[in-house]
Design a protein around this motif. Structure first.
Motif, PDB file in Angstrom:
ATOM      1  N   THR A   1      -3.056  11.222   9.361  1.00 29.19           N
ATOM      2  CA  THR A   1      -2.794  12.563   8.828  1.00 29.19           C
ATOM      3  C   THR A   1      -1.374  13.005   9.153  1.00 29.19           C
ATOM      4  O   THR A   1      -0.670  13.556   8.300  1.00 29.19           O
ATOM      5  N   ARG A   2      -0.938  12.775  10.382  1.00 21.81           N
ATOM      6  CA  ARG A   2       0.423  13.158  10.769  1.00 21.81           C
ATOM      7  C   ARG A   2       1.473  12.350   9.983  1.00 21.81           C
ATOM      8  O   ARG A   2       2.517  12.892   9.579  1.00 21.81           O
ATOM      9  N   MET A   3       1.216  11.060   9.764  1.00 17.10           N
ATOM     10  CA  MET A   3       2.191  10.251   9.025  1.00 17.10           C
ATOM     11  C   MET A   3       2.292  10.698   7.580  1.00 17.10           C
ATOM     12  O   MET A   3       3.402  10.777   7.011  1.00 17.10           O
ATOM     13  N   ARG A   4       1.158  11.010   6.942  1.00 16.22           N
ATOM     14  CA  ARG A   4       1.227  11.471   5.553  1.00 16.22           C
ATOM     15  C   ARG A   4       1.917  12.820   5.465  1.00 16.22           C
ATOM     16  O   ARG A   4       2.645  13.098   4.497  1.00 16.22           O
ATOM     17  N   GLU A   5       1.705  13.696   6.463  1.00 19.35           N
ATOM     18  CA  GLU A   5       2.400  14.980   6.472  1.00 19.35           C
ATOM     19  C   GLU A   5       3.911  14.775   6.555  1.00 19.35           C
ATOM     20  O   GLU A   5       4.684  15.446   5.864  1.00 19.35           O
ATOM     21  N   HIS A   6       4.339  13.830   7.391  1.00 18.60           N
ATOM     22  CA  HIS A   6       5.780  13.587   7.525  1.00 18.60           C
ATOM     23  C   HIS A   6       6.351  12.963   6.256  1.00 18.60           C
ATOM     24  O   HIS A   6       7.447  13.344   5.806  1.00 18.60           O
ATOM     25  N   LEU A   7       5.638  12.013   5.682  1.00 22.58           N
ATOM     26  CA  LEU A   7       6.122  11.393   4.436  1.00 22.58           C
ATOM     27  C   LEU A   7       6.230  12.424   3.331  1.00 22.58           C
ATOM     28  O   LEU A   7       7.198  12.424   2.541  1.00 22.58           O
ATOM     29  N   SER A   8       5.258  13.324   3.251  1.00 25.64           N
ATOM     30  CA  SER A   8       5.282  14.340   2.205  1.00 25.64           C
ATOM     31  C   SER A   8       6.404  15.345   2.435  1.00 25.64           C
ATOM     32  O   SER A   8       7.043  15.799   1.494  1.00 25.64           O
ATOM     33  N   ALA A   9       6.653  15.685   3.712  1.00 29.28           N
ATOM     34  CA  ALA A   9       7.676  16.693   4.007  1.00 29.28           C
ATOM     35  C   ALA A   9       9.080  16.147   3.835  1.00 29.28           C
ATOM     36  O   ALA A   9      10.000  16.878   3.428  1.00 29.28           O
ATOM     37  N   THR A  10       9.289  14.874   4.137  1.00 25.90           N
ATOM     38  CA  THR A  10      10.647  14.300   4.082  1.00 25.90           C
ATOM     39  C   THR A  10      10.908  13.490   2.830  1.00 25.90           C
ATOM     40  O   THR A  10      12.070  13.206   2.517  1.00 25.90           O
ATOM     41  N   GLY A  11       9.866  13.086   2.126  1.00 28.33           N
ATOM     42  CA  GLY A  11      10.060  12.261   0.943  1.00 28.33           C
ATOM     43  C   GLY A  11      10.503  10.850   1.257  1.00 28.33           C
ATOM     44  O   GLY A  11      11.096  10.178   0.395  1.00 28.33           O
ATOM     45  N   THR A  12      10.248  10.359   2.451  1.00 27.33           N
ATOM     46  CA  THR A  12      10.671   9.016   2.843  1.00 27.33           C
ATOM     47  C   THR A  12       9.816   7.974   2.137  1.00 27.33           C
ATOM     48  O   THR A  12       8.608   8.147   1.945  1.00 27.33           O
ATOM     49  N   ASP A  13      10.448   6.886   1.747  1.00 34.45           N
ATOM     50  CA  ASP A  13       9.735   5.778   1.123  1.00 34.45           C
ATOM     51  C   ASP A  13       8.943   5.031   2.206  1.00 34.45           C
ATOM     52  O   ASP A  13       9.510   4.639   3.235  1.00 34.45           O
ATOM     53  N   PRO A  14       7.631   4.837   2.028  1.00 31.33           N
ATOM     54  CA  PRO A  14       6.853   4.105   3.042  1.00 31.33           C
ATOM     55  C   PRO A  14       7.403   2.722   3.346  1.00 31.33           C
ATOM     56  O   PRO A  14       7.207   2.210   4.448  1.00 31.33           O
ATOM     57  N   ALA A  15       8.113   2.099   2.388  1.00 32.70           N
ATOM     58  CA  ALA A  15       8.666   0.765   2.640  1.00 32.70           C
ATOM     59  C   ALA A  15       9.764   0.799   3.686  1.00 32.70           C
ATOM     60  O   ALA A  15      10.084  -0.245   4.276  1.00 32.70           O
ATOM     61  N   ASP A  16      10.343   1.973   3.943  1.00 25.78           N
ATOM     62  CA  ASP A  16      11.397   2.106   4.944  1.00 25.78           C
ATOM     63  C   ASP A  16      10.847   2.544   6.309  1.00 25.78           C
ATOM     64  O   ASP A  16      11.628   2.889   7.190  1.00 25.78           O
TER      65      ASP A  16
ATOM     66  N   PRO B   1       1.127  -0.372   2.069  1.00 23.99           N
ATOM     67  CA  PRO B   1       2.572  -0.218   1.786  1.00 23.99           C
ATOM     68  C   PRO B   1       3.379   0.166   3.011  1.00 23.99           C
ATOM     69  O   PRO B   1       4.521  -0.271   3.165  1.00 23.99           O
ATOM     70  N   LEU B   2       2.815   0.991   3.880  1.00 20.64           N
ATOM     71  CA  LEU B   2       3.508   1.355   5.120  1.00 20.64           C
ATOM     72  C   LEU B   2       3.203   0.268   6.147  1.00 20.64           C
ATOM     73  O   LEU B   2       2.058   0.105   6.569  1.00 20.64           O
ATOM     74  N   GLU B   3       4.211  -0.492   6.518  1.00 20.52           N
ATOM     75  CA  GLU B   3       3.989  -1.666   7.362  1.00 20.52           C
ATOM     76  C   GLU B   3       3.405  -1.273   8.711  1.00 20.52           C
ATOM     77  O   GLU B   3       3.948  -0.411   9.417  1.00 20.52           O
ATOM     78  N   ILE B   4       2.298  -1.920   9.055  1.00 21.73           N
ATOM     79  CA  ILE B   4       1.630  -1.700  10.336  1.00 21.73           C
ATOM     80  C   ILE B   4       2.013  -2.827  11.275  1.00 21.73           C
ATOM     81  O   ILE B   4       1.892  -4.006  10.933  1.00 21.73           O
ATOM     82  N   PHE B   5       2.479  -2.447  12.442  1.00 27.05           N
ATOM     83  CA  PHE B   5       2.864  -3.453  13.427  1.00 27.05           C
ATOM     84  C   PHE B   5       1.910  -3.345  14.622  1.00 27.05           C
ATOM     85  O   PHE B   5       2.045  -2.458  15.466  1.00 27.05           O
ATOM     86  N   PRO B   6       0.923  -4.250  14.721  1.00 26.73           N
ATOM     87  CA  PRO B   6      -0.039  -4.171  15.830  1.00 26.73           C
ATOM     88  C   PRO B   6       0.564  -4.747  17.115  1.00 26.73           C
ATOM     89  O   PRO B   6       1.258  -5.770  17.084  1.00 26.73           O
ATOM     90  N   VAL B   7       0.285  -4.106  18.238  1.00 30.93           N
ATOM     91  CA  VAL B   7       0.839  -4.554  19.517  1.00 30.93           C
ATOM     92  C   VAL B   7      -0.254  -4.522  20.576  1.00 30.93           C
ATOM     93  O   VAL B   7      -1.325  -3.939  20.392  1.00 30.93           O
TER      94      VAL B   7
END
Length: 931
Positions: free
Chosen positions: A268-283, A48-54
């Motif tokens: 782990t850091r991304m899930r912590e931020h999503l949980s703390a801010t409530g941001t939609d993974p699609a955004d 669901p959280l878009e991964i952009f490989p570079v």
């Protein structure tokens, strides 16, 4: 493992399974690898959280990133970059790319001391996907940029230093130039480390791709095909490459653990931020290297496990800043081929023009064109949610696209390289331009491509223009790199510099120079007419002490104790050495503070000697004019001298103590207490070590001579401070050297103490010259006498006499081999002694060649004549004393002698004596008549 549910890649799975069954010889290992790659791609695409490989510094990644950011307009951008470097990103707009984010630590706590200083850099170029993401996030309102990679401290916690030191050198590494060392020995952190770790796989790809190195293979088979691809195709291909390289990587347990821990850390850091801010993974958009995008760890995804514990950071204090970088530095640090980053920058510019994609650039970025704010901040229409579709099958099945030959571009390259070759000294002509053009097409055809790449053109130019020798500084390969864009060097702007660097620029402003400009600039300081420039001189001398050689180089002028500058001339290259100046800012807020810290670190270091500590005392006085610091370091020098048990540093100690004593005697009303204690302690210390040094084979004659020089030259001051001369006399009496040079040195010391007369010393030398068994060793005695001029300069005339006798009496087989030894002795250890010998020889020897035949050396004069002269001098002295009794009484009073003048009976005359002794008179008369 293969997925059991239906998905967009089921057709591709079936085709790969049939291919594996057809071509695999053994069990289903190939089938597991191929199907596992598809599973990795499917898993990453479904997240669901878009991964952009570079891939790092990839123009295709940068173009795809700019296009995707304008389409999706994410609200949160997660970036694979050290999380503690986030405060530096806003300063990028004050810099000229390429630059590097740096974390620096000079004092380590929790790591081995030999690792210091610790340095982590992350280079940023305009043709990189991470710069596009940073520029978008910083200049778009409402967008948050979150760095999620491990901190700089964890880089060294997880990566042992030996891992980097043991990596084999890349054969395609660039030249060892000044720009290639901009990053020093820092550990590099890059986004998109996409290169096969399986050596056999890379060799196979290079051989079948008919290319020379990995950068050329990537340019031909990834950059060009993905340059015009849509988002889904780009994303799936990059995931496929990352999964392939990951599954075929050798099983190095340490490296695998580090890679997986980085992925666990980021998720782990991304899930912590999503949980703390409530941001939609699609955004959100997660930007990471393709190698990490195809991860198989349990923490992968927004629904992954939360079992990973992030270890606390060490107590090391890290400093963050921006340092200049360059294409060559990036190539050197990450093992890329020479010129590959410059070619990538050229391809990036061409892709932008061809695709008409508008890239993101930070507002106010140095060298950037002004763009309208509405283009950057405008919200794009929402992208409809469409499920992932299989783009891999079509991409893998399509034949390679053969770009048509762009004759105009190739002709321009051919003409330009011939022009550059002529400027470089090559005898190139129009025929060479035609040959390069045709050879480029020929090489491209041999390598199955219709359009020559820059690498084909480079090979053709080397073949056609460079023959046997390189007439100038640059070969043809380097000329092609310059023509393709050259080695661009970044620059950190004034506002982004640390306080120390800004302070240096402000204090040197009276020089009216563009100090941030690269290259060497000449500064002329007429301090006599402009006294305010003396403060600039102080800054320049401190920079010369602190920065690498060449940053501040004095052309005219010097700084000595007790002297003030009048005129100076400097060559300054602070812009070229900007990184070194920035790293000084990590150590303090002013160059005076940094200099004081370094002097203390040297003085209190584990390997400090009395000589090195005395050097810090001199530097503190010379550059900082700090009596407080000099007294503290002088006390430290006294402690170190008392603990030393060797005489290795005696020459340096003697030289520096003499210089400091001369300075304090002329500039201070009284000597500092520490230097009085140093002389007193040193006198007793060297008296104690003297007998052992005379017999120790490890102690050289120069070191023993320096000890005696300290004892004799400091004797008057030491005795006035309470030392006992009996210590020195006893030490000399207990010395029994076996080495001829040290024996001669001991004789000189005995002469200085009055235990040996010059006549006895001359007799001993004559005895040595008269003994055939000792003659081969006589030059070593002379070497000892030469070194004896340090403690006993009064023996200069005798040394000239001894050397002259040696030249006159030694046989050629002994004399000729000794001459080089004498010259090297005077050059290495007696540079200050040679003028004494030359001046004395000039005084003794005749000034003209005609007078040489009749010249008699003074040491060969008649003894009677010398004795008569001495008697006459004594008689004149007695007459003088009798004529001036008052002066004699005054001198006697000063010496503490009490007495009275007595009348001396002149005695009978000669006639009276002859009358009293007639027999003696007769004998004398007979002798005189016979004579």
């Amino acid at each position: 493992m293969s997925s059991t549910h239906e998905g967009p890649f089921e057709a591709l799975r079936g085709q790969l399974q049939e291919a594996a069954a057809t071509f695999a010889d053994g069990p289903d290992a190939l089938q597991g690898i191929l199907l596992g790659i598809v599973d990795d791609v499917d898993r990453a695409v479904r997240e669901p959280l878009e991964i952009f490989p570079v891939c790092h510094h990839s123009p295709a990644s940068a173009v795809a990133m700019a296009r995707r950011l304008r389409e999706k307009q994410p609200k949160v951008v997660y970036l694979e970059l050290c999380e503690d470097m986030a405060p530096l990103l806003t300063e990028l707009r004050n810099c000229k790319l390429p630059v590097a984010l740096q974390a620096f630590a000079t004092e380590v706590d929790g790591f081995p001391a030999e690792w210091s200083p610790l340095s982590v850099v992350a280079p940023i170029t305009e043709a990189s996907a991470e710069y596009q993401a940073i520029a978008y996030a910083l200049d778009t309102p409402g967008v948050e940029l979150v760095l999620v990679d491990r901190s700089s401290d964890h880089v060294f916690q997880w990566d042992a230093r030996e891992t980097h030191a043991d990596e084999p050198a890349d054969p395609d590494a660039p030249r060892a130039e000044e720009e290639a060392a901009l990053h020093g020995d820092a550990v590099g952190v890059e986004i998109g480390d996409l290169r096969p770790r399986f050596a056999e796989l890379e060799e196979h790809l290079l051989r079948h791709g008919r290319v020379r190195h990995w950068s050329e293979w990537w340019h031909q088979y990834v950059e060009l095909p993905l340059g015009d691809s849509d988002h889904d195709t780009y994303r799936q291909v990059m995931l496929l490459i990352g999964s392939l390289f990951r599954r075929l990587a050798p099983g190095d347990p340490h490296r695998v653990r580090v890679d997986e821990d980085r992925e666990r850390y980021m998720w782990t850091r991304m899930r912590e931020h999503l949980s703390a801010t409530g941001t939609d993974p699609a955004d959100c958009l997660y930007i990471c290297g393709a190698f990490h995008a195809a991860s198989r760890v349990g923490e992968f995804g927004v629904d992954g496990t939360d079992t990973f514990e992030i270890s606390p950071r060490s107590a090391t204090k890290w400093q963050q800043g921006l340092i200049p970088s360059s294409h060559a530095a990036i190539e050197a640090q990450f093992g890329l081929a020479a010129g590959s980053v410059s070619i990538a920058a050229t391809v990036w510019a061409k892709n932008v023009r061809r695709t008409r994609v508008e890239p993101y650039r930070l507002a106010g970025q140095a060298g950037a064109k002004k763009t309208k704010a509405k283009k950057t901040a405008a919200a794009a229409a929402p992208v409809p949610a469409v499920g992932p579709s299989d783009k891999l099958t079509g991409f893998l099945q399509q034949p390679p696209v053969l770009d048509r030959l762009d004759e105009t571009e190739l002709l321009g390259w051919s003409v330009e390289i011939v022009r550059a070759a002529r400027r470089g000294g090559y005898l190139a002509s129009t025929a060479d331009a035609i040959a390069v053009f045709e050879t480029s097409i020929l090489l491209a055809g041999m390598r199955d491509r219709a359009r020559p790449t820059p690498y084909d053109f480079q090979d053709a130019a080397v073949t056609c223009i460079e023959k046997d020798t390189v007439p100038g500084r640059r070969d043809v390969r380097r000329l092609v790199e310059i023509m393709m864009g050259g080695d661009r060097v970044g620059q950190v702007g004034y506002e982004a510099l640390p306080p120390l660097a800004r302070d240096v620029h402000d204090r040197l402003a009276p020089l009216s120079l563009r100090l941030q400009q690269r290259g060497v600039q000449r500064a002329l300081l007429d301090i006599a007419s402009e006294p305010e420039l003396e403060r600039c001189s102080d800054v320049l001398w401190m920079l010369r002490f602190l920065m690498p050689q060449g940053a501040a180089r004095p052309i005219m002028g010097e700084r000595r104790l007790g002297e003030r500058p009048i005129q100076e001339s400097w060559d300054l290259a602070l812009g070229t050495h900007q990184r070194a100046l920035i790293e000084l800012g990590y150590e303090g807020v002013s160059i005076e503070q940094v200099l004081e810290q370094r002097l203390r670190r040297t003085a209190y270091g584990p390997h400090a000697t009395a000589a090195t500590v005395l050097e810090t005392v001199e530097d503190a006085t010379l550059y900082l004019c700090s009596r407080r610091l000099a007294d503290e370091l002088g006390t430290r020098a006294l402690e170190v001298l008392s603990a030393e048990r060797s005489v290795d540093g005696a020459p340096e100690v003697l030289r520096r103590v003499r210089r400091l004593l001369a300075y304090y005697r002329t500039s201070e009303p009284v000597l500092p207490p520490w230097i009085e204690s140093f002389v007193k302690t040193g006198y007793a210390h060297y008296c104690t070590l003297l007998p052992t040094a005379f017999t120790d084979d490890d102690a050289t004659v120069r070191q023993v001579a320096a000890m005696l020089g300290f004892l004799f030259s400091m004797e008057s001051l030491a005795l006035s401070l309470g030392c006992d001369r009996a210590q020195l006399e006893l030490a000399v009496a207990q010395s029994h050297p076996q080495d001829p040079s040290k024996t001669a040195l001991l004789w000189a010391a005995q002469v200085q103490l009055g235990h040996l007369s010059r006549a006895d010393l001359r007799a001993r030398c004559d005895e040595l010259l008269g003994n055939p068994l000792v003659i081969p060793a006589y030059p070593r005695y002379l070497s000892g006498f030469v070194h004896a001029l340090e403690p006993v300069p009064g023996l200069t005339d005798f040394v000239v006499e001894a050397v002259s006798n040696a030249f006159g009496r030694l046989p050629d087989p002994v004399l000729l081999p000794w001459l080089p030894t004498l010259i090297t002795t005077l050059r290495s250890g007696g540079a200050e002694l040679a003028p004494l010998l030359i001046r004395e020889a000039g005084r003794i020897f005749p000034g003209r060649l005609a007078a040489l035949d009749e010249w008699v050396p003074p040491w060969r004069s008649q003894p009677e004549a010398v004795h008569t002269a001495r008697r006459a001098d004594a008689s004149r002295g007695c007459t003088l004393l009798a004529a001036h009794p008052a002066a004699c009484d005054a001198v006697a009073s000063l010496l503490g002698c009490n007495g009275t003048w007595e009348t001396v009976d002149p005695g009978p005359s000669g006639a009276a004596l002859a009358g009293r002794h007639p027999d003696t008179a007769v004998v004398l008369e007979g002798l005189l008549a016979g004579a």
